[in-house]
Design an enzyme around this catalytic site. Structure first.
Site, PDB file in Angstrom:
ATOM      1  N   LYS A 110     -17.884  -9.440  -9.370  1.00 56.61           N
ATOM      2  CA  LYS A 110     -16.454  -9.500  -9.044  1.00 56.61           C
ATOM      3  C   LYS A 110     -16.180  -8.841  -7.706  1.00 56.61           C
ATOM      4  CE  LYS A 110     -12.013  -7.718 -10.796  1.00 56.61           C
ATOM      5  NZ  LYS A 110     -11.369  -6.928 -11.856  1.00 56.61           N
ATOM      6  N   GLU A 149      -0.928   1.691 -13.944  1.00 53.97           N
ATOM      7  CA  GLU A 149      -2.337   2.051 -14.134  1.00 53.97           C
ATOM      8  C   GLU A 149      -2.627   3.530 -13.872  1.00 53.97           C
ATOM      9  OE1 GLU A 149      -6.713   0.387 -12.664  1.00 53.97           O
ATOM     10  OE2 GLU A 149      -4.889  -0.769 -12.332  1.00 53.97           O
TER      11      GLU A 149
END
Length: 504
Positions: free
Chosen positions: A257, A306
């Site tokens: 990724k 987050e």
């Protein structure tokens, strides 16, 4: 009379709720504080604490930070932030945690740390914090009070700093003159003042007079400003970069990724108010951290879901947030989208990279690491994510050492970390600045909290730069990833009054 006991390191009194009952001085008379009278009378820092600071200065032969903490029965962090607009504009911060159980408002800079390229930013903050702690005389060890540093780091300290980020550098933190801490149905004021051998109590009186003037200031309404231009920057170049990254990931199977970010620019017909930004974030962005960091004419702010790291005395916790899908326009549609996300192989794989990395990192610093059983949905107004938590018993770990190892997680950089960062440097021309990087606070006893600065924007003058990113994997479709970043622009577009592109 209260007796203050101090040492170089352990200069904190252990008392009920962490704050020694403050002394107040009215018309020259020193007495025990009456909390019920605080809203009607000005506060005066106890002369006994000042005298102890002077004695400590003589014994240590160095300047001393006097950090006084008292309760404010009718205090409110957001109100004080607003009242500081004229006297402290450009030198303020605001923080609200995701649960809305902690709010911080800082005004003025008693100390400031600006990290240049090539310097070890995490070590510099830790060293500065420890040095200040050794020089501090205080009456409190209350969490998130006293000599608290607030600020953030850049995403990539190897990327050249672009002009719009020069004020923030590779890391920017400051210790406020006045800190209001609102938590657990209590509110505290911290006053942080450096004292030298030539300072007398008149310096303290001048600082407290500044506080009195601040809290008596009216909150002035901010003029409305309109968004007059909107430009999505370098979309074609971003699509080409995404295509290149997909081809690379298909060829190099050891890479899973790479996160690519992009920007958009908004223009306004006036200057944007930080107070109004906070109000809009609180109203629109539930279940998110809200932060504002001013530095002169530049302001970095965001509403991020987050958590990167929460640290208390014996506990560390991080959140694994990755994978995303839009919110539905009805409850039924929203539920279907949520179930789609929970069963989507691509998003589950992205999320798994994050969980594995954070678990392995905390395992190096903690005992008894615990991972939540399975992903759940973290829902914000415009977007929902896969969410899990990882926590452990802290031991002797230094907060900033753990933070260094966690950043960037695969959610913001990619995986493997080093290889993904190399690709980002090759394919992203723009400087991310503080976007996607740690932002938060750390207190004298190494407790604190940092979030990942996504859903964020940088305001300079009458312009704003918004940032959004998404994870590219081997089977990504660049046009679909571009559409995902458009969803991620929505929270800051709403906050700033830009044109929100609703789904059809």
């Amino acid at each position: 009379m209260i007796s203050f006991l101090f040492s170089l390191r352990s200069c904190f009194l252990k008392v009920s709720r962490g704050v020694k009952t403050p002394l107040f001085c009215y018309n020259g008379v020193v007495s025990e504080g009456n909390e019920g009278e605080m809203s009607n009378m000005g506060l005066t820092l106890p002369i006994e604490l000042f005298q102890q600071a002077k004695r400590t200065m003589i014994s240590q032969q160095e300047n001393v930070l006097l950090s006084w903490v008292c309760e404010l029965p009718d205090g409110a962090a957001k109100r004080v932030f607003d009242q500081g607009n004229e006297a402290f504009k450009g030198e303020r911060f605001f923080w609200q945690n995701k649960e809305r159980t902690l709010r911080l408002a800082g005004l003025g800079a008693t100390d400031q740390l600006h990290v240049e390229q090539g310097q070890d930013r995490f070590l510099m903050l830790h060293t500065r914090k420890e040095q200040v702690l050794r020089q501090t005389v205080t009456n409190s060890e209350e969490t998130a009070c006293g000599a608290v540093y607030f600020g953030g780091f850049s995403f990539d300290d190897q990327h050249d700093t672009s002009p719009e980020w020069e004020r923030f550098g590779e890391g920017f933190f400051y210790l406020p003159l006045f800190l209001v801490t609102e938590k657990e149905d209590c509110c505290y004021l911290s006053v942080n003042v450096w004292l030298s051998e030539h300072d007398d109590y008149e310096k303290i009186e001048a600082v407290m007079a500044q506080w009195d003037k601040l809290i008596s200031s009216p909150i002035r309404s901010n003029p409305d400003v309109a968004c007059i231009s909107e430009e999505r920057l370098a979309e074609d170049a971003w699509l080409l970069a995404a295509e290149d990254v997909v081809a690379l990931l298909q060829e190099v199977t050891s890479m899973q990724k790479v996160v690519l970010a992009r920007r958009m620019r908004l223009g306004f017909d006036g200057f944007i108010s930080s107070s109004r930004i906070i109000a809009h974030m609180e109203e629109q962005q539930a279940n998110s951290y809200c932060f504002v960091l001013e530095n002169g004419t530049s302001t970095f702010f965001g509403a991020t879901p987050e958590r990167l790291l929460l640290a208390d005395v014996d506990h560390l916790e991080s959140a694994c947030v990755a994978g995303s899908i839009a919110r539905g326009e009805t409850a039924g549609e929203d539920a279907i989208l949520g179930e789609t996300l929970l069963s989507d192989a691509k998003n589950l794989a992205e999320h798994h990279f994050v969980v594995e990395m954070i678990e392995a990192t905390l395992a190096r610093f903690c005992k008894d690491v615990q991972v939540s059983a399975s992903p759940t949905l973290l829902k914000n107004r415009d977007i929902q994510h896969l969410y899990m938590t990882v926590s452990g018993q802290r031991g002797e770990a230094k907060m900033l050492d753990v933070l260094r190892e966690l950043h960037p997680t695969p959610a913001l950089g990619g995986w493997p970390q080093a290889e993904a960062m190399a690709v980002i440097r090759l394919k992203e021309e723009a400087d991310r600045g503080f976007y996607g990087a740690p932002i938060g606070w750390i207190d004298p006893l190494d407790r604190g909290e940092f979030a990942v600065a996504i859903r964020s924007a940088l305001v300079t003058g009458t312009n704003a730069l918004l940032y959004a990113g998404c994870g590219i994997v081997a089977d990504s479709v660049p046009a679909e990833e571009l559409a995902e970043t458009a969803i991620k622009f929505q929270p800051m577009l709403r906050v700033l009054g830009g044109r929100v592109h609703e789904r059809s």
